[in-house]
Motif scaffolding. Structure first.
Motif, PDB file in Angstrom:
ATOM      1  N   GLY A 189       0.707  94.948 -86.863  1.00 36.50           N
ATOM      2  CA  GLY A 189       0.915  93.833 -85.946  1.00 36.50           C
ATOM      3  C   GLY A 189      -0.330  93.493 -85.148  1.00 36.50           C
ATOM      4  O   GLY A 189      -0.661  92.314 -84.971  1.00 36.50           O
ATOM      5  N   LEU A 190      -1.045  94.510 -84.678  1.00 37.63           N
ATOM      6  CA  LEU A 190      -2.270  94.276 -83.915  1.00 37.63           C
ATOM      7  C   LEU A 190      -3.340  93.612 -84.771  1.00 37.63           C
ATOM      8  O   LEU A 190      -4.072  92.731 -84.309  1.00 37.63           O
ATOM      9  N   ARG A 191      -3.428  94.039 -86.015  1.00 40.51           N
ATOM     10  CA  ARG A 191      -4.420  93.426 -86.912  1.00 40.51           C
ATOM     11  C   ARG A 191      -4.160  91.935 -87.066  1.00 40.51           C
ATOM     12  O   ARG A 191      -5.089  91.113 -87.028  1.00 40.51           O
ATOM     13  N   ARG A 192      -2.910  91.578 -87.249  1.00 36.68           N
ATOM     14  CA  ARG A 192      -2.577  90.177 -87.501  1.00 36.68           C
ATOM     15  C   ARG A 192      -2.709  89.320 -86.238  1.00 36.68           C
ATOM     16  O   ARG A 192      -3.176  88.178 -86.312  1.00 36.68           O
ATOM     17  N   THR A 193      -2.320  89.851 -85.092  1.00 32.31           N
ATOM     18  CA  THR A 193      -2.394  89.045 -83.864  1.00 32.31           C
ATOM     19  C   THR A 193      -3.817  88.933 -83.331  1.00 32.31           C
ATOM     20  O   THR A 193      -4.177  87.914 -82.736  1.00 32.31           O
ATOM     21  N   LYS A 194      -4.641  89.958 -83.569  1.00 32.62           N
ATOM     22  CA  LYS A 194      -5.996  89.965 -83.029  1.00 32.62           C
ATOM     23  C   LYS A 194      -7.063  89.604 -84.067  1.00 32.62           C
ATOM     24  O   LYS A 194      -8.248  89.521 -83.734  1.00 32.62           O
ATOM     25  N   GLY A 195      -6.672  89.448 -85.325  1.00 30.53           N
ATOM     26  CA  GLY A 195      -7.645  89.126 -86.357  1.00 30.53           C
ATOM     27  C   GLY A 195      -8.615  90.256 -86.648  1.00 30.53           C
ATOM     28  O   GLY A 195      -9.770  90.011 -87.022  1.00 30.53           O
ATOM     29  N   LEU A 196      -8.170  91.498 -86.466  1.00 31.69           N
ATOM     30  CA  LEU A 196      -9.031  92.659 -86.701  1.00 31.69           C
ATOM     31  C   LEU A 196      -9.178  92.944 -88.185  1.00 31.69           C
ATOM     32  O   LEU A 196      -8.331  92.564 -89.001  1.00 31.69           O
ATOM     33  N   SER A 197     -10.233  93.639 -88.522  1.00 35.47           N
ATOM     34  CA  SER A 197     -10.411  94.186 -89.864  1.00 35.47           C
ATOM     35  C   SER A 197     -10.307  95.700 -89.774  1.00 35.47           C
ATOM     36  O   SER A 197     -10.772  96.301 -88.802  1.00 35.47           O
ATOM     37  N   TYR A 198      -9.686  96.305 -90.786  1.00 31.21           N
ATOM     38  CA  TYR A 198      -9.501  97.755 -90.812  1.00 31.21           C
ATOM     39  C   TYR A 198     -10.133  98.357 -92.067  1.00 31.21           C
ATOM     40  O   TYR A 198     -10.028  97.786 -93.160  1.00 31.21           O
ATOM     41  N   VAL A 199     -10.744  99.519 -91.895  1.00 32.32           N
ATOM     42  CA  VAL A 199     -11.016 100.429 -93.006  1.00 32.32           C
ATOM     43  C   VAL A 199     -10.114 101.623 -92.761  1.00 32.32           C
ATOM     44  O   VAL A 199     -10.327 102.386 -91.820  1.00 32.32           O
ATOM     45  N   PHE A 200      -9.075 101.751 -93.575  1.00 33.18           N
ATOM     46  CA  PHE A 200      -8.001 102.719 -93.371  1.00 33.18           C
ATOM     47  C   PHE A 200      -8.212 103.885 -94.327  1.00 33.18           C
ATOM     48  O   PHE A 200      -7.964 103.772 -95.522  1.00 33.18           O
ATOM     49  N   ILE A 201      -8.680 105.011 -93.794  1.00 34.14           N
ATOM     50  CA  ILE A 201      -9.019 106.165 -94.616  1.00 34.14           C
ATOM     51  C   ILE A 201      -7.842 107.124 -94.680  1.00 34.14           C
ATOM     52  O   ILE A 201      -7.292 107.519 -93.645  1.00 34.14           O
ATOM     53  N   THR A 202      -7.427 107.493 -95.890  1.00 29.55           N
ATOM     54  CA  THR A 202      -6.298 108.396 -96.048  1.00 29.55           C
ATOM     55  C   THR A 202      -6.334 109.055 -97.419  1.00 29.55           C
ATOM     56  O   THR A 202      -6.983 108.559 -98.340  1.00 29.55           O
ATOM     57  N   HIS A 203      -5.647 110.182 -97.531  1.00 29.42           N
ATOM     58  CA  HIS A 203      -5.474 110.820 -98.835  1.00 29.42           C
ATOM     59  C   HIS A 203      -4.108 110.481 -99.416  1.00 29.42           C
ATOM     60  O   HIS A 203      -3.787 110.857-100.536  1.00 29.42           O
ATOM     61  N   ASP A 204      -3.297 109.731 -98.653  1.00 35.05           N
ATOM     62  CA  ASP A 204      -1.889 109.512 -98.981  1.00 35.05           C
ATOM     63  C   ASP A 204      -1.657 108.054 -99.376  1.00 35.05           C
ATOM     64  O   ASP A 204      -1.596 107.170 -98.531  1.00 35.05           O
ATOM     65  N   LEU A 205      -1.506 107.812-100.670  1.00 29.99           N
ATOM     66  CA  LEU A 205      -1.298 106.447-101.144  1.00 29.99           C
ATOM     67  C   LEU A 205      -0.002 105.842-100.623  1.00 29.99           C
ATOM     68  O   LEU A 205       0.093 104.631-100.429  1.00 29.99           O
ATOM     69  N   SER A 206       1.005 106.668-100.386  1.00 25.33           N
ATOM     70  CA  SER A 206       2.291 106.130 -99.936  1.00 25.33           C
ATOM     71  C   SER A 206       2.180 105.486 -98.569  1.00 25.33           C
ATOM     72  O   SER A 206       2.959 104.592 -98.225  1.00 25.33           O
ATOM     73  N   VAL A 207       1.201 105.899 -97.761  1.00 21.52           N
ATOM     74  CA  VAL A 207       1.024 105.348 -96.418  1.00 21.52           C
ATOM     75  C   VAL A 207       0.502 103.918 -96.461  1.00 21.52           C
ATOM     76  O   VAL A 207       0.868 103.080 -95.640  1.00 21.52           O
ATOM     77  N   VAL A 208      -0.337 103.604 -97.430  1.00 24.73           N
ATOM     78  CA  VAL A 208      -1.062 102.339 -97.400  1.00 24.73           C
ATOM     79  C   VAL A 208      -0.386 101.219 -98.177  1.00 24.73           C
ATOM     80  O   VAL A 208      -0.796 100.067 -98.082  1.00 24.73           O
ATOM     81  N   ARG A 209       0.655 101.538 -98.920  1.00 27.46           N
ATOM     82  CA  ARG A 209       1.233 100.531 -99.815  1.00 27.46           C
ATOM     83  C   ARG A 209       1.666  99.269 -99.076  1.00 27.46           C
ATOM     84  O   ARG A 209       1.515  98.155 -99.582  1.00 27.46           O
ATOM     85  N   ASN A 210       2.210  99.434 -97.868  1.00 20.44           N
ATOM     86  CA  ASN A 210       2.741  98.283 -97.143  1.00 20.44           C
ATOM     87  C   ASN A 210       1.821  97.777 -96.034  1.00 20.44           C
ATOM     88  O   ASN A 210       2.206  96.836 -95.314  1.00 20.44           O
ATOM     89  N   VAL A 211       0.640  98.374 -95.857  1.00 23.98           N
ATOM     90  CA  VAL A 211      -0.244  97.913 -94.780  1.00 23.98           C
ATOM     91  C   VAL A 211      -1.600  97.427 -95.281  1.00 23.98           C
ATOM     92  O   VAL A 211      -2.271  96.670 -94.575  1.00 23.98           O
ATOM     93  N   ALA A 212      -2.015  97.826 -96.478  1.00 22.14           N
ATOM     94  CA  ALA A 212      -3.349  97.490 -96.962  1.00 22.14           C
ATOM     95  C   ALA A 212      -3.329  96.256 -97.859  1.00 22.14           C
ATOM     96  O   ALA A 212      -2.410  96.062 -98.655  1.00 22.14           O
TER      97      ALA A 212
END
Length: 268
Positions: A189-212
């Motif tokens: 939500g913060l990314r979309r309202t503020k126009g931020l860009s993220y580099v989301f580092i993780t070892h868990d693919l299940s975490v990123v499926r709905n946010v990346a």
């Protein structure tokens, strides 16, 4: 449009001679404005080294890193340090236990000269409210907060510095599953309202499926493939990516709906 972040043939080698370790090898990718790029891979794949080069903790051995169309200097300016912020893995250890929550958030405002001095406590409270915490949380000690609250404070501290790019280094791995889901929704939500860009580092693919928006898959310091999230999950090109996806726990639609309904009623 010029990407916000651009890496071209970036490598990092630690040491020299026969004991040299090539932690990152000839990596190139872009991060667009407002985009979330997930960087995934096993431990030791070079993800954190990559993040440290973007942040300027240490320089790359070769290649170029550009931000907003300009090459990043080896010594980051205050402007660069404000514009590129980090949210660390362990929310409690990233906060100084001797400082109040508000003092930790205000430190960035003082360092980067954000706002008038007389307004900075108000800015601290605004940052806390943006992540769903009351402004008076600024008086609390980190040890008095839950894990989810600590991570929200860490996110507030980054947001207070008015970043354009946020590096999220395993930001939910120290949280239980229900709190993790709420923090992920907050970040999206913060990314979309503020126009931020993220580099989301993780070892868990299940975490990123709905946010990346896109996923970059790393193995042994090399970029295996980089594509839109749907393409990575539905039609991965590399055998290594297929093995990573094959290790993702699968839940039913009923279990997913139950998890979401429960997470809405529990404190983070």
């Amino acid at each position: 449009m010029t990407p916000l972040l651009s890496l071209r043939h970036v490598s990092k080698t630690f040491g020299s001679g026969p004991r040299a370790v090539r932690a990152v090898r000839d990596v190139s990718f872009d991060v667009s404005r407002g985009e979330c790029l997930a960087v995934v891979g096993e431990s030791g794949s070079g993800k954190t080294t990559l993040a440290n080069m973007i942040l300027g903790v240490f320089g790359q051995s070769s290649g170029e890193i550009r931000f907003d169309g300009r090459a990043l200097p080896s010594r980051r300016t205050l402007e660069h340090r404000s514009a590129i912020q980090l949210v660390q893995q362990n929310p409690l250890s990233s906060l100084n236990p001797k400082r109040s929550v508000g003092a930790s958030i205000r430190l960035g405002l003082d360092v980067f000269g954000i706002g008038r001095r007389s307004d900075r406590w108000r800015l601290v409270e605004n940052a806390l409210e943006e992540v769903g915490l009351p402004g008076d949380f600024r008086r609390r000690a980190p040890a008095a907060l839950s894990g989810g609250q600590c991570q929200r404070v860490a996110i507030a501290r980054a947001l207070a510095c008015q970043p354009r790019l946020v590096i999220l280094d395993e930001p939910t791995s120290a949280l239980d599953v229900l709190v993790q889901a709420r923090v992920l929704r907050l970040l999206d939500g913060l990314r979309r309202t503020k126009g931020l860009s993220y580099v989301f580092i993780t070892h868990d693919l299940s975490v990123v499926r709905n946010v990346a928006d896109r996923v970059a898959v790393f193995r042994s310091g090399e970029l295996v493939e980089c594509a839109e999230t749907g393409a990575i999950f539905e039609n991965p090109r590399a055998d290594y990516t297929r093995r990573l996806i094959g290790a993702v726990p699968v839940i039913t639609d009923h279990e997913l709906k139950l998890r979401e309904s429960l997470s809405g009623g529990l404190p983070a």
